[in-house]
Design a protein around this motif. Structure first.
Motif, PDB file in Angstrom:
ATOM      1  N   ALA A  79       9.810 -11.640   1.876  1.00 14.21           N
ATOM      2  CA  ALA A  79       9.870 -10.270   2.387  1.00 14.21           C
ATOM      3  C   ALA A  79      10.401  -9.312   1.330  1.00 14.21           C
ATOM      4  CB  ALA A  79      10.747 -10.224   3.643  1.00 14.21           C
ATOM      5  N   ASP A  80      11.444  -9.711   0.603  1.00 10.66           N
ATOM      6  CA  ASP A  80      12.005  -8.836  -0.440  1.00 10.66           C
ATOM      7  C   ASP A  80      11.005  -8.611  -1.567  1.00 10.66           C
ATOM      8  OD1 ASP A  80      14.372  -8.643   0.963  1.00 10.66           O
ATOM      9  OD2 ASP A  80      15.308 -10.318  -0.086  1.00 10.66           O
ATOM     10  N   ALA A  81      10.276  -9.672  -1.938  1.00  8.92           N
ATOM     11  CA  ALA A  81       9.295  -9.520  -3.019  1.00  8.92           C
ATOM     12  C   ALA A  81       8.182  -8.563  -2.620  1.00  8.92           C
ATOM     13  CB  ALA A  81       8.719 -10.884  -3.392  1.00  8.92           C
ATOM     14  N   LEU A  82       7.760  -8.613  -1.367  1.00  6.04           N
ATOM     15  CA  LEU A  82       6.711  -7.712  -0.901  1.00  6.04           C
ATOM     16  C   LEU A  82       7.199  -6.264  -0.886  1.00  6.04           C
ATOM     17  CD1 LEU A  82       3.858  -7.463   0.193  1.00  6.04           C
ATOM     18  CD2 LEU A  82       4.773  -7.862   2.493  1.00  6.04           C
ATOM     19  N   VAL A  83       8.423  -6.053  -0.439  1.00 11.91           N
ATOM     20  CA  VAL A  83       8.995  -4.704  -0.457  1.00 11.91           C
ATOM     21  C   VAL A  83       9.101  -4.188  -1.880  1.00 11.91           C
ATOM     22  CG1 VAL A  83      11.065  -3.359   0.051  1.00 11.91           C
ATOM     23  CG2 VAL A  83      10.216  -5.014   1.721  1.00 11.91           C
ATOM     24  N   ALA A  84       9.495  -5.046  -2.808  1.00 13.09           N
ATOM     25  CA  ALA A  84       9.624  -4.636  -4.200  1.00 13.09           C
ATOM     26  C   ALA A  84       8.281  -4.219  -4.778  1.00 13.09           C
ATOM     27  CB  ALA A  84      10.233  -5.773  -5.020  1.00 13.09           C
ATOM     28  N   VAL A  85       7.245  -4.982  -4.493  1.00 15.48           N
ATOM     29  CA  VAL A  85       5.918  -4.647  -5.014  1.00 15.48           C
ATOM     30  C   VAL A  85       5.448  -3.311  -4.458  1.00 15.48           C
ATOM     31  CG1 VAL A  85       3.477  -5.295  -4.921  1.00 15.48           C
ATOM     32  CG2 VAL A  85       5.194  -7.006  -5.507  1.00 15.48           C
ATOM     33  N   GLU A  86       5.581  -3.121  -3.168  1.00 10.00           N
ATOM     34  CA  GLU A  86       5.130  -1.857  -2.570  1.00 10.00           C
ATOM     35  C   GLU A  86       5.915  -0.678  -3.132  1.00 10.00           C
ATOM     36  OE1 GLU A  86       5.652  -2.555   1.548  1.00 10.00           O
ATOM     37  OE2 GLU A  86       3.812  -3.755   1.776  1.00 10.00           O
ATOM     38  N   GLY A  87       7.212  -0.859  -3.301  1.00  6.95           N
ATOM     39  CA  GLY A  87       8.016   0.232  -3.842  1.00  6.95           C
ATOM     40  C   GLY A  87       7.666   0.560  -5.284  1.00  6.95           C
ATOM     41  N   TYR A  88       7.509  -0.463  -6.123  1.00  2.15           N
ATOM     42  CA  TYR A  88       7.184  -0.214  -7.529  1.00  2.15           C
ATOM     43  C   TYR A  88       5.785   0.347  -7.693  1.00  2.15           C
ATOM     44  CZ  TYR A  88      11.448  -2.531  -9.097  1.00  2.15           C
ATOM     45  OH  TYR A  88      12.753  -2.853  -9.342  1.00  2.15           O
ATOM     46  N   ARG A  89       4.862  -0.056  -6.815  1.00 12.23           N
ATOM     47  CA  ARG A  89       3.517   0.518  -6.869  1.00 12.23           C
ATOM     48  C   ARG A  89       3.569   2.017  -6.571  1.00 12.23           C
ATOM     49  NH1 ARG A  89       0.013  -3.946  -3.407  1.00 12.23           N
ATOM     50  NH2 ARG A  89      -0.268  -5.490  -5.102  1.00 12.23           N
ATOM     51  N   ALA A  90       4.301   2.378  -5.529  1.00 12.36           N
ATOM     52  CA  ALA A  90       4.408   3.801  -5.182  1.00 12.36           C
ATOM     53  C   ALA A  90       5.098   4.583  -6.297  1.00 12.36           C
ATOM     54  CB  ALA A  90       5.174   3.952  -3.867  1.00 12.36           C
ATOM     55  N   SER A  91       6.143   3.982  -6.872  1.00 17.22           N
ATOM     56  CA  SER A  91       6.856   4.665  -7.954  1.00 17.22           C
ATOM     57  C   SER A  91       5.968   4.824  -9.176  1.00 17.22           C
ATOM     58  CB  SER A  91       8.118   3.870  -8.312  1.00 17.22           C
ATOM     59  OG  SER A  91       8.809   4.483  -9.381  1.00 17.22           O
ATOM     60  N   PHE A  92       5.181   3.796  -9.495  1.00 17.39           N
ATOM     61  CA  PHE A  92       4.295   3.901 -10.663  1.00 17.39           C
ATOM     62  C   PHE A  92       3.208   4.944 -10.428  1.00 17.39           C
ATOM     63  CE2 PHE A  92       0.294   2.597 -12.693  1.00 17.39           C
ATOM     64  CZ  PHE A  92       0.664   2.721 -14.026  1.00 17.39           C
ATOM     65  N   ALA A  93       2.652   4.960  -9.206  1.00 15.11           N
ATOM     66  CA  ALA A  93       1.612   5.956  -8.909  1.00 15.11           C
ATOM     67  C   ALA A  93       2.162   7.367  -9.066  1.00 15.11           C
ATOM     68  CB  ALA A  93       1.072   5.741  -7.499  1.00 15.11           C
ATOM     69  N   ALA A  94       3.401   7.597  -8.600  1.00 18.84           N
ATOM     70  CA  ALA A  94       4.001   8.925  -8.744  1.00 18.84           C
ATOM     71  C   ALA A  94       4.261   9.248 -10.214  1.00 18.84           C
ATOM     72  CB  ALA A  94       5.314   8.988  -7.952  1.00 18.84           C
ATOM     73  N   ARG A  95       4.771   8.259 -10.970  1.00 25.06           N
ATOM     74  CA  ARG A  95       5.046   8.494 -12.390  1.00 25.06           C
ATOM     75  C   ARG A  95       3.765   8.742 -13.158  1.00 25.06           C
ATOM     76  NH1 ARG A  95       9.371  10.289 -14.468  1.00 25.06           N
ATOM     77  NH2 ARG A  95      10.521   8.836 -13.099  1.00 25.06           N
ATOM     78  N   GLU A  96       2.686   8.058 -12.794  1.00 20.79           N
ATOM     79  CA  GLU A  96       1.412   8.243 -13.475  1.00 20.79           C
ATOM     80  C   GLU A  96       0.853   9.635 -13.177  1.00 20.79           C
ATOM     81  OE1 GLU A  96      -2.613   5.609 -14.202  1.00 20.79           O
ATOM     82  OE2 GLU A  96      -1.782   5.685 -12.166  1.00 20.79           O
ATOM     83  N   ALA A  97       1.014  10.118 -11.921  1.00 21.20           N
ATOM     84  CA  ALA A  97       0.541  11.466 -11.580  1.00 21.20           C
ATOM     85  C   ALA A  97       1.310  12.524 -12.364  1.00 21.20           C
ATOM     86  CB  ALA A  97       0.691  11.678 -10.074  1.00 21.20           C
ATOM     87  N   LEU A  98       2.614  12.326 -12.520  1.00 27.85           N
ATOM     88  CA  LEU A  98       3.409  13.269 -13.313  1.00 27.85           C
ATOM     89  C   LEU A  98       2.967  13.276 -14.769  1.00 27.85           C
ATOM     90  CD1 LEU A  98       7.034  12.679 -11.929  1.00 27.85           C
ATOM     91  CD2 LEU A  98       5.598  14.710 -11.626  1.00 27.85           C
ATOM     92  N   TYR A  99       2.689  12.094 -15.301  1.00 30.35           N
ATOM     93  CA  TYR A  99       2.295  12.028 -16.710  1.00 30.35           C
ATOM     94  C   TYR A  99       0.954  12.727 -16.930  1.00 30.35           C
ATOM     95  CZ  TYR A  99       0.749  10.160 -21.177  1.00 30.35           C
ATOM     96  OH  TYR A  99       0.281  10.043 -22.463  1.00 30.35           O
ATOM     97  N   ARG A 100       0.025  12.499 -16.038  1.00 27.23           N
ATOM     98  CA  ARG A 100      -1.286  13.103 -16.223  1.00 27.23           C
ATOM     99  C   ARG A 100      -1.260  14.616 -16.019  1.00 27.23           C
ATOM    100  NH1 ARG A 100      -5.699   8.899 -13.552  1.00 27.23           N
ATOM    101  NH2 ARG A 100      -5.180   7.106 -14.915  1.00 27.23           N
TER     102      ARG A 100
END
Length: 473
Positions: free
Chosen positions: A393-414
């Motif tokens: 359960a913790d690993a799944l939460v971590a993946v979902e959180g890091y995916r959302a964080s990366f998507a936001a960081r990628e949008a800011l960079y672009r």
């Protein structure tokens, strides 16, 4: 008849003495199992047929691979050969307890003495010989052969269980590698797209050349990781080809079909205490039978130091033709009743007994070590299974959180509001989380496979199988 009475009395006395076998070391030794399980146990349940555990994957390819691997595996074939050898040895050992009977036929022509006309002699005979097992040496050999046959049969099942587990684990490794390959492929594409956009920005003068160089380096790193992962998958496939003996093109075409990880496994009924595990493990049973066989070997070696008694006899029928006259010749003989007493052998028999005793002590130690190893394997599988369950359960939460964080960081960079360094840091964290999740899923399935193997793979002791069959009847 009066001449036969002393011989019959002696034979009767020897038959009574035949029950006086020499003593042996204990056949059954205490199992050094702990009083309880110390690892967390899975929920209580019952598996209908542990021998077909891999069918829970609901994957026809895996079932076919296990069957193919068991058919071509040299360890399974060797175990089958050992059963045949042990069965033949048991027959030979049993035959030593019974009289041996040989038939002979002869014909000759000549003169045995000067002055006697030529004669023709024809004779048919049955000869019997029997070593009377007074002190139980031959019975001990038969017991040892019987125990080794039982151990060989258990070893065959252990080999099949090991092959099934190895095949299933390699198959899971391939499917896990395919998932990791998809992760690295998506990562490589994302890096390549970032490098392309950064390059365009650098050409327009909005981004420094160093930043564009960093983006290209990141794209190259992602491509290399993807290539390395592809090579690892190819190695797993070639390993499965060697295990199952299937043509590689056929296997690759079958692996192209999508695969879904089992959502759950049938709950395994755990033995209540570690001592109960010993009734489910074929390797432990084999080690136990080795102790019994070694005990019988000690009895056989001790019996060699006592007198040996043998009885023989023959019945013959034939004819003699001499000088035109044919005469019937029939003979019979009981005896001799021979007793062989060992007097001096320079310590050979005593040394053989000492060697047999040393092998017995070694078998006892091997049995204890096998019991401890069986308990360890179950405990380790339980720990790994519980650890994977708690982390899922913790690993799944971590993946979902890091995916959302990366998507936001990628949008800011672009949009020009973020730096490439921050984006790459977030990318590495997200990639590590996704990789960890896939490996954790593999670890969970591998723990179930390890537990299946540690519990004996559905094997039952022969006496338990016989009792169940008698109850059904």
């Amino acid at each position: 008849m009066k001449l036969l009475r002393p011989l019959a009395a002696a034979a009767g006395l020897l038959l009574l003495l035949a029950g006086c076998a020499v003593p042996r070391p204990p056949e059954n030794v205490a199992a050094p199992a702990p009083p309880r399980w110390y690892a967390p146990l899975p929920h209580e349940g019952r598996l209908a047929d542990l021998r077909q555990w891999w069918q829970q994957f609901d994957d026809p390819l895996l079932i076919e691979l296990v069957d193919a691997a068991q058919a071509v595996n040299p360890n399974v074939a060797t175990a089958g050969t050992r059963i045949a050898e042990a069965r033949a040895a048991r027959v030979a050992a049993r035959s030593a307890l019974l009289p041996g009977v040989d038939a002979s036929s002869s014909i000759s022509r000549g003169n045995a003495q000067a002055g006697i006309p030529l004669s023709t002699i024809q004779q048919n005979a049955l000869q019997a010989a029997w070593e009377i097992d007074v002190f139980g040496g031959r019975r001990a050999d038969a017991d040892a052969a019987r125990e080794r046959l039982a151990g060989a049969e258990a070893g065959w099942h252990e080999a099949r269980v090991a092959v099934a587990a190895e095949t299933a684990l390699t198959y899971v490794d391939i499917r896990t590698c395919e998932r990791l390959l998809a992760v690295t492929r998506n990562d490589a594409r994302s890096r390549a797209e970032t490098a392309r956009l950064t390059g365009l920005s650098a050409e327009a003068g909005f981004t420094a050349p160093a930043v564009a160089a960093q983006a290209r380096a990141s794209a190259a790193e992602g491509a290399a990781r993807h290539t390395q992962q592809q090579a690892q998958c190819d190695l797993f496939v070639k390993g499965l080809v060697a295990i199952a003996g299937l043509p590689e093109p056929d296997l690759r075409s079958r692996l192209a079909a999508p695969w879904a990880e089992p959502s759950g496994f049938a709950l395994i009924a755990m033995p209540s205490v570690p001592a109960s595990l010993l009734a489910q493990r074929p390797d432990v049973y084999q080690a136990e039978r080795n102790v019994a066989a070694a005990s019988a070997d000690v009895g056989s070696a001790r019996a060699e130091r006592f007198p040996r008694v043998s009885l023989s006899g023959q019945v013959a029928a034939g004819w003699i033709r001499a000088g035109g006259t044919t005469t019937d010749a029939q003979t019979w003989q009981i005896g001799p009743l021979a007793v062989t007493m060992p007097i001096f052998d320079a310590g050979r028999r005593a040394a053989q007994e000492d060697a047999a005793q040393a092998r017995y002590e070694e078998a006892v130690l091997q049995y204890g070590a096998r019991v401890r190893q069986a308990v360890r394997e179950v405990e380790e599988a339980l720990v790994q299974l519980e650890s994977a369950r708690q982390r899922s359960a913790d690993a799944l939460v971590a993946v979902e959180g890091y995916r959302a964080s990366f998507a936001a960081r990628e949008a800011l960079y672009r949009s020009g509001l973020g730096s490439l360094i921050e984006l790459e840091d977030q990318r590495r964290v997200a990639l590590a989380a996704e990789t960890a999740l896939v490996n954790l899923q593999r670890e969970r399935v591998a723990a179930w496979i390890a537990l299946y193997r540690a519990l004996g793979g559905g094997w039952e002791r022969p006496e338990a199988t016989a009792a169940a069959a008698a109850a059904r009847d």
